[in-house]
Scaffold this motif. Structure first.
Motif, PDB file in Angstrom:
ATOM      1  N   ASN A 126       0.829  -1.217   0.000  1.00 15.95           N
ATOM      2  CA  ASN A 126       0.000   0.000   0.000  1.00 15.95           C
ATOM      3  C   ASN A 126       0.866   1.271   0.000  1.00 15.95           C
ATOM      4  O   ASN A 126       0.960   1.981   0.989  1.00 15.95           O
ATOM      5  CB  ASN A 126      -0.874  -0.095   1.271  1.00 15.95           C
ATOM      6  CG  ASN A 126      -1.910   0.975   1.403  1.00 15.95           C
ATOM      7  OD1 ASN A 126      -2.448   1.150   2.493  1.00 15.95           O
ATOM      8  ND2 ASN A 126      -2.215   1.704   0.348  1.00 15.95           N
ATOM      9  N   LYS A 127       1.477   1.560  -1.180  1.00 18.96           N
ATOM     10  CA  LYS A 127       2.474   2.639  -1.273  1.00 18.96           C
ATOM     11  C   LYS A 127       1.929   4.006  -0.931  1.00 18.96           C
ATOM     12  O   LYS A 127       2.660   4.894  -0.487  1.00 18.96           O
ATOM     13  CB  LYS A 127       3.079   2.643  -2.679  1.00 18.96           C
ATOM     14  CG  LYS A 127       2.109   2.967  -3.789  1.00 18.96           C
ATOM     15  CD  LYS A 127       2.728   2.708  -5.163  1.00 18.96           C
ATOM     16  CE  LYS A 127       2.501   1.287  -5.608  1.00 18.96           C
ATOM     17  NZ  LYS A 127       3.086   0.915  -6.870  1.00 18.96           N
ATOM     18  N   GLU A 128       0.602   4.206  -1.147  1.00 12.69           N
ATOM     19  CA  GLU A 128       0.028   5.539  -0.900  1.00 12.69           C
ATOM     20  C   GLU A 128       0.256   5.992   0.548  1.00 12.69           C
ATOM     21  O   GLU A 128       0.346   7.192   0.815  1.00 12.69           O
ATOM     22  CB  GLU A 128      -1.474   5.553  -1.212  1.00 12.69           C
ATOM     23  CG  GLU A 128      -1.814   5.341  -2.698  1.00 12.69           C
ATOM     24  CD  GLU A 128      -2.019   3.876  -3.066  1.00 12.69           C
ATOM     25  OE1 GLU A 128      -1.614   2.979  -2.286  1.00 12.69           O
ATOM     26  OE2 GLU A 128      -2.587   3.610  -4.139  1.00 12.69           O
ATOM     27  N   VAL A 151       6.820  -4.621  -0.684  1.00  8.46           N
ATOM     28  CA  VAL A 151       6.195  -5.622  -1.554  1.00  8.46           C
ATOM     29  C   VAL A 151       6.219  -5.139  -3.005  1.00  8.46           C
ATOM     30  O   VAL A 151       6.312  -5.929  -3.937  1.00  8.46           O
ATOM     31  CB  VAL A 151       4.744  -5.910  -1.092  1.00  8.46           C
ATOM     32  CG1 VAL A 151       3.981  -6.734  -2.131  1.00  8.46           C
ATOM     33  CG2 VAL A 151       4.748  -6.637   0.255  1.00  8.46           C
ATOM     34  N   ASP A 152       6.174  -3.829  -3.198  1.00 10.51           N
ATOM     35  CA  ASP A 152       6.252  -3.265  -4.539  1.00 10.51           C
ATOM     36  C   ASP A 152       7.493  -3.838  -5.224  1.00 10.51           C
ATOM     37  O   ASP A 152       8.583  -3.873  -4.621  1.00 10.51           O
ATOM     38  CB  ASP A 152       6.369  -1.728  -4.404  1.00 10.51           C
ATOM     39  CG  ASP A 152       5.624  -1.002  -5.500  1.00 10.51           C
ATOM     40  OD1 ASP A 152       5.221  -1.646  -6.485  1.00 10.51           O
ATOM     41  OD2 ASP A 152       5.445   0.225  -5.369  1.00 10.51           O
ATOM     42  N   SER A 153       7.354  -4.285  -6.480  1.00  8.60           N
ATOM     43  CA  SER A 153       8.445  -5.048  -7.102  1.00  8.60           C
ATOM     44  C   SER A 153       9.735  -4.224  -7.236  1.00  8.60           C
ATOM     45  O   SER A 153      10.831  -4.758  -7.037  1.00  8.60           O
ATOM     46  CB  SER A 153       8.010  -5.561  -8.473  1.00  8.60           C
ATOM     47  OG  SER A 153       7.586  -4.494  -9.276  1.00  8.60           O
ATOM     48  N   GLU A 154       9.591  -2.940  -7.553  1.00  7.01           N
ATOM     49  CA  GLU A 154      10.785  -2.093  -7.726  1.00  7.01           C
ATOM     50  C   GLU A 154      11.536  -1.948  -6.399  1.00  7.01           C
ATOM     51  O   GLU A 154      12.761  -1.976  -6.339  1.00  7.01           O
ATOM     52  CB  GLU A 154      10.400  -0.702  -8.240  1.00  7.01           C
ATOM     53  CG  GLU A 154       9.752  -0.676  -9.623  1.00  7.01           C
ATOM     54  CD  GLU A 154       8.302  -1.124  -9.637  1.00  7.01           C
ATOM     55  OE1 GLU A 154       7.752  -1.437  -8.554  1.00  7.01           O
ATOM     56  OE2 GLU A 154       7.720  -1.193 -10.725  1.00  7.01           O
ATOM     57  N   HIS A 155      10.765  -1.767  -5.343  1.00  6.52           N
ATOM     58  CA  HIS A 155      11.377  -1.543  -4.027  1.00  6.52           C
ATOM     59  C   HIS A 155      11.921  -2.839  -3.461  1.00  6.52           C
ATOM     60  O   HIS A 155      12.935  -2.849  -2.759  1.00  6.52           O
ATOM     61  CB  HIS A 155      10.362  -0.870  -3.112  1.00  6.52           C
ATOM     62  CG  HIS A 155       9.837   0.397  -3.741  1.00  6.52           C
ATOM     63  ND1 HIS A 155       8.968   0.348  -4.806  1.00  6.52           N
ATOM     64  CD2 HIS A 155      10.109   1.694  -3.527  1.00  6.52           C
ATOM     65  CE1 HIS A 155       8.727   1.587  -5.210  1.00  6.52           C
ATOM     66  NE2 HIS A 155       9.402   2.421  -4.448  1.00  6.52           N
ATOM     67  N   MET A 218       1.740   8.215 -12.855  1.00  4.59           N
ATOM     68  CA  MET A 218       1.653   8.598 -11.442  1.00  4.59           C
ATOM     69  C   MET A 218       2.151   7.457 -10.559  1.00  4.59           C
ATOM     70  O   MET A 218       2.756   7.691  -9.510  1.00  4.59           O
ATOM     71  CB  MET A 218       0.209   8.980 -11.070  1.00  4.59           C
ATOM     72  CG  MET A 218       0.047   9.363  -9.611  1.00  4.59           C
ATOM     73  SD  MET A 218       1.256  10.574  -9.012  1.00  4.59           S
ATOM     74  CE  MET A 218       0.397  12.103  -9.283  1.00  4.59           C
ATOM     75  N   ASN A 219       1.945   6.221 -10.990  1.00  2.00           N
ATOM     76  CA  ASN A 219       2.440   5.107 -10.178  1.00  2.00           C
ATOM     77  C   ASN A 219       3.943   5.243  -9.949  1.00  2.00           C
ATOM     78  O   ASN A 219       4.429   5.004  -8.844  1.00  2.00           O
ATOM     79  CB  ASN A 219       2.113   3.767 -10.851  1.00  2.00           C
ATOM     80  CG  ASN A 219       2.539   2.591  -9.994  1.00  2.00           C
ATOM     81  OD1 ASN A 219       2.250   2.555  -8.792  1.00  2.00           O
ATOM     82  ND2 ASN A 219       3.266   1.648 -10.578  1.00  2.00           N
ATOM     83  N   LYS A 220       4.665   5.673 -10.992  1.00  2.00           N
ATOM     84  CA  LYS A 220       6.123   5.826 -10.825  1.00  2.00           C
ATOM     85  C   LYS A 220       6.416   7.001  -9.900  1.00  2.00           C
ATOM     86  O   LYS A 220       7.361   6.970  -9.115  1.00  2.00           O
ATOM     87  CB  LYS A 220       6.766   6.050 -12.183  1.00  2.00           C
ATOM     88  CG  LYS A 220       7.797   5.095 -12.665  1.00  2.00           C
ATOM     89  CD  LYS A 220       8.033   3.815 -11.935  1.00  2.00           C
ATOM     90  CE  LYS A 220       7.110   2.695 -12.323  1.00  2.00           C
ATOM     91  NZ  LYS A 220       7.491   1.388 -11.750  1.00  2.00           N
ATOM     92  N   GLY A 221       5.594   8.050  -9.997  1.00  3.89           N
ATOM     93  CA  GLY A 221       5.768   9.186  -9.086  1.00  3.89           C
ATOM     94  C   GLY A 221       5.576   8.740  -7.644  1.00  3.89           C
ATOM     95  O   GLY A 221       6.361   9.085  -6.753  1.00  3.89           O
ATOM     96  N   LEU A 222       4.535   7.944  -7.408  1.00  7.53           N
ATOM     97  CA  LEU A 222       4.285   7.431  -6.054  1.00  7.53           C
ATOM     98  C   LEU A 222       5.474   6.559  -5.611  1.00  7.53           C
ATOM     99  O   LEU A 222       5.903   6.610  -4.460  1.00  7.53           O
ATOM    100  CB  LEU A 222       2.992   6.606  -6.006  1.00  7.53           C
ATOM    101  CG  LEU A 222       1.678   7.300  -6.417  1.00  7.53           C
ATOM    102  CD1 LEU A 222       0.511   6.315  -6.357  1.00  7.53           C
ATOM    103  CD2 LEU A 222       1.377   8.509  -5.533  1.00  7.53           C
ATOM    104  N   GLU A 223       6.014   5.800  -6.560  1.00 12.78           N
ATOM    105  CA  GLU A 223       7.120   4.894  -6.206  1.00 12.78           C
ATOM    106  C   GLU A 223       8.418   5.640  -5.896  1.00 12.78           C
ATOM    107  O   GLU A 223       9.220   5.190  -5.077  1.00 12.78           O
ATOM    108  CB  GLU A 223       7.338   3.876  -7.332  1.00 12.78           C
ATOM    109  CG  GLU A 223       6.176   2.898  -7.398  1.00 12.78           C
ATOM    110  CD  GLU A 223       6.331   1.786  -8.407  1.00 12.78           C
ATOM    111  OE1 GLU A 223       5.454   0.901  -8.431  1.00 12.78           O
ATOM    112  OE2 GLU A 223       7.314   1.777  -9.173  1.00 12.78           O
ATOM    113  N   VAL A 224       8.627   6.772  -6.574  1.00 11.83           N
ATOM    114  CA  VAL A 224       9.811   7.588  -6.269  1.00 11.83           C
ATOM    115  C   VAL A 224       9.719   8.061  -4.813  1.00 11.83           C
ATOM    116  O   VAL A 224      10.681   7.965  -4.045  1.00 11.83           O
ATOM    117  CB  VAL A 224       9.901   8.789  -7.248  1.00 11.83           C
ATOM    118  CG1 VAL A 224      10.899   9.831  -6.745  1.00 11.83           C
ATOM    119  CG2 VAL A 224      10.288   8.315  -8.644  1.00 11.83           C
TER     120      VAL A 224
HETATM  121 MG    MG Z   1       5.683  -1.173  -8.629  1.00  8.42          MG
END
Ligand code: MG
Ligand code: NAD
Length: 387
Positions: A126-128, A151-155, A218-224
């Motif tokens: 839940n990255k938000e 859990v996010d794959s990038e992280h 925006m997903n990438k923005g949230l991930e940054v």
């Molecule tokens: Mg991701």
């Protein structure tokens, strides 16, 4: 043996991450055990999951579904609760070791804080929550000795690349992005795209909200922003790189110029498993990457003009305070309007930009303040854009 099993509260068990998490947990009955399942409104799936996984407790978020769930589980040895307050309470129970939050959006903020305050380990999809209240959340986790496993794959890729490197300074994080379904399209094309087109992600099958976020970048923005808080790395050292094949899940560059990355086929079960079984790597039957079948891995810079959401996220995070919360709230509202066919695709960044420019800067210090800003921003955004 049973005593050593990690007892998990799975929040958002009926979603894309939630259902995959159950599949992962079922693979390792000697290590992992589902103690709590929660869902918002998909009562039928929650009931089915409860009968199969036999948790101690289930919580249905929507209170008017309580009777329905309770009656369906009458003969089963499971406690049934309802309402958001109940979710906040069950995460603190003695019988829970780790909370996996797979709730979508800011709705997951309060339960995560309750879990951290009760010293529960966190596996975070839940990255938000980190976008909205990253400073407060990471500080509270630190104070409670709580680890937040991505859990996010990038992280997860970054976390895996950092194994054994904890004392070495990071010179750059490179977060990869598939580019979504509209990679290489221009703003003219995006003017008329429909939600059906936006919901067709090339590489990942996910919930609707994150799929739209992927199509706007925006997903990438949230991930940054998520990476900034998880790894305590300043924004200037976090880059986004478009990699349409989604094989290289992200990269870390160290002081000596060496770059480490984690690779694999796009499958969320792997990062879910790593977060749950860390530091162990358990044998899995997930499909393996065969390089000969993927001879071309390509990389390119993101197109920030066509997809302004990524730049908006950097800007909101750079200014800090309540602005990432305002940005997230405006985005959640805009995505729901787009999913109801009430606004166009290019309106999403415009709405977010407008909300950011109208926001009164402040530095919230409690969860309640963040939730109030979220609520007010959503009300304003929905009022302004309801035709
Ligand atoms: Mg991701
Ligand atoms: P989803 O929409 O498929 O599932 C959301 C879950 O949250 C459901 O179980 C739903 O019942 C629950 N939920 C929704 N609103 C709620 C509320 N108000 N209160 C309590 N519970 C509520 O979403 P998803 O795709 O599984 O994504 C979940 C989170 O994981 C998101 O933050 C997303 O960004 C992140 N994430 C997802 C993926 C993926 O592959 N799906 C990958 C990386 C990160």
């Amino acid at each position: 043996m049973e005593k050593n099993r990690k007892r998990i509260a799975l929040l958002g068990s009926t979603g894309s991450i939630g259902t995959q998490a159950i599949e992962v947990i079922e693979q390792f009955p000697e290590l992992l055990q589902i103690e709590v399942l929660t869902a918002f409104s998909n009562a039928d799936l929650l009931i089915k999951q409860a009968k199969k996984c036999k948790p101690n407790i289930v919580v249905i978020g929507k209170e008017d579904l309580y009777k329905y769930v309770k009656e369906a589980l009458w003969d089963d040895d499971v406690k049934v609760f309802a309402g958001m307050q109940a979710i906040n309470e069950v995460v603190q129970m003695e019988c829970v070791d780790m909370v996996l939050s797979a709730i979508v959006g800011v709705a997951g903020l309060a339960p995560i804080f309750k879990a951290i305050e009760a010293d529960k380990q966190i596996a975070l999809a839940n990255k938000e929550t980190l976008v909205v209240a990253g400073e407060l959340m990471t500080r509270t986790a630190y104070e409670h000795g709580v680890n937040i496993y991505p859990v996010d794959s990038e992280h997860s890729a970054i976390f895996q690349s950092l194994a054994g490197e904890f004392h070495n300074p990071i010179s750059r994080l490179i977060i990869t992005a598939s580019g979504g379904p509209f990679l290489h399209k221009n703003r003219g094309f995006l003017q008329t795209v429909t939600k059906e087109q936006a919901l067709k992600h090339p590489n990942w099958k996910m919930g609707n909200k994150i799929t739209i976020d992927s199509s706007t970048l925006m997903n990438k923005g949230l991930e940054v922003i998520e990476a900034k808080w998880l790894f305590a790395v300043p924004l200037e050292k976090i880059e986004v790189l478009v990699h349409p094949q989604s094989i290289v899940h992200s990269l870390v560059e160290f002081a000596d110029g060496s770059i480490k990355a984690q690779l694999g086929l796009p499958d969320m079960k792997l990062p879910i498993q790593y977060a749950l079984t860390y530091p162990q790597r358990m044998t899995s039957d997930l499909p393996r990457l065969n390089f000969a079948e993927h001879p071309t891995l390509t990389f390119e810079a993101p197109d920030l003009e066509t997809f302004p959401c990524l730049a908006l996220a950097y800007e909101a995070s750079r200014k800090g305070g309540c602005l990432p919360c305002v940005m997230n709230a405006a985005n959640e509202a805009a995505v729901s309007l787009f999913l109801q066919d009430r606004i166009g695709f290019n309106d999403i960044p415009k709405i977010i930009e407008d909300a950011l420019s109208q926001a009164d800067f402040c530095i919230p210090s409690t969860i309640e303040e963040y939730l109030q800003i979220d609520k007010e921003t959503k009300i304003k955004t929905l009022e302004k854009n309801s035709k």
